[in-house]
Every structure is written in C-alpha cells, then in structure tokens.
Write a protein that holds these residues in place. Structure first.
Motif, PDB file in Angstrom:
ATOM      1  N   ALA A 182      -1.431   6.682   1.586  1.00 52.31           N
ATOM      2  CA  ALA A 182      -2.840   6.259   1.532  1.00 52.31           C
ATOM      3  C   ALA A 182      -3.633   6.827   2.698  1.00 52.31           C
ATOM      4  O   ALA A 182      -3.248   6.684   3.856  1.00 52.31           O
ATOM      5  N   LEU A 206       0.835  -1.197   0.000  1.00 55.37           N
ATOM      6  CA  LEU A 206       0.000   0.000   0.000  1.00 55.37           C
ATOM      7  C   LEU A 206       0.875   1.253   0.000  1.00 55.37           C
ATOM      8  O   LEU A 206       1.856   1.339   0.743  1.00 55.37           O
ATOM      9  N   VAL A 208      -6.864   4.400  -4.471  1.00 56.08           N
ATOM     10  CA  VAL A 208      -6.297   4.795  -3.184  1.00 56.08           C
ATOM     11  C   VAL A 208      -5.929   6.262  -3.312  1.00 56.08           C
ATOM     12  O   VAL A 208      -5.254   6.668  -4.267  1.00 56.08           O
ATOM     13  N   VAL A 222      -5.306  -1.080   5.075  1.00 58.60           N
ATOM     14  CA  VAL A 222      -4.594  -2.359   4.968  1.00 58.60           C
ATOM     15  C   VAL A 222      -5.501  -3.508   5.403  1.00 58.60           C
ATOM     16  O   VAL A 222      -5.583  -4.540   4.724  1.00 58.60           O
ATOM     17  N   ARG A 277      -4.116   4.630   7.781  1.00 61.76           N
ATOM     18  CA  ARG A 277      -3.598   3.679   6.799  1.00 61.76           C
ATOM     19  C   ARG A 277      -3.853   2.232   7.217  1.00 61.76           C
ATOM     20  O   ARG A 277      -4.127   1.362   6.407  1.00 61.76           O
TER      21      ARG A 277
END
Length: 102
Positions: free
Chosen positions: A13, A9, A67, A42, A38
């Motif tokens: 984000a 990621l 994202v 996830v 974040r």
C-alpha cells in the motif's frame, strides 16, 4: 465506536483513490499519495473505521476506496458505505474528479 474489523492492509500500500457510480456512469478520483507511507494509510483507515466511514469490501456500498501500490495499481479495496463517509474521504484525501481526457 464501530467495531467492524478491517482486513490487514496490503503490504504494498502506497496511495489511495476512490471510485463510485454517478447517474449510471463510473467516476474515478485522483490518486492521493501517502506522505507518511503505509503508516499514514493505516491511521486514516483506523480513524475512518472508528466512525463507520470504511468497511470491509462489500457489494452494495456508496463508493469504493482503492488501495494502490507504488505503481498506482490497485492491490486492495474497501467499502465507503455512505455519502457522508465519502465526503469525509473526499476532504481527508483532497480527492478531485479525474478528468476523462487525462
């Protein structure tokens, strides 16, 4: 359980949104801010990956999961492979169609 590995990621984000094509027209959806930061993104990606509701970016997919960073600018994308997967994301993120005049 699906074993598709997702890309790491993006570090910036902060939110998610979706985009898909409907009857030849692009449809955008509202932004869903990550209340847990974040880490909540996830966790959502891991859950969705486990049941096949998100995949690495690919050309042919049902919808795109974008994202976004803190300025709501796209920094990464994932593939939402099916209508069923999209419905899950739609409910999970409480997405709504973005109005054209917004």
């Amino acid at each position: 359980m699906h074993t598709t590995k997702l890309p790491e990621l993006h570090p910036a984000a902060a939110a998610l949104t979706a985009f898909r094509e409907v009857n030849g027209e692009g449809r955008t959806y509202t932004v869903s801010e990550a209340p847990g930061g974040r880490g909540s993104i996830v966790r959502s990606l891991n859950r969705a990956r486990a049941v096949g509701y998100v995949k690495p970016p690919e050309r042919d997919c049902y919808a795109v999961l974008d994202v976004l960073n803190g300025d709501d600018e796209p920094v990464q994308e994932f593939a939402i492979p099916t209508a069923r997967a999209f419905r899950w994301w739609y409910r999970h993120l409480r997405l709504r169609v973005e109005r054209d005049d917004a």
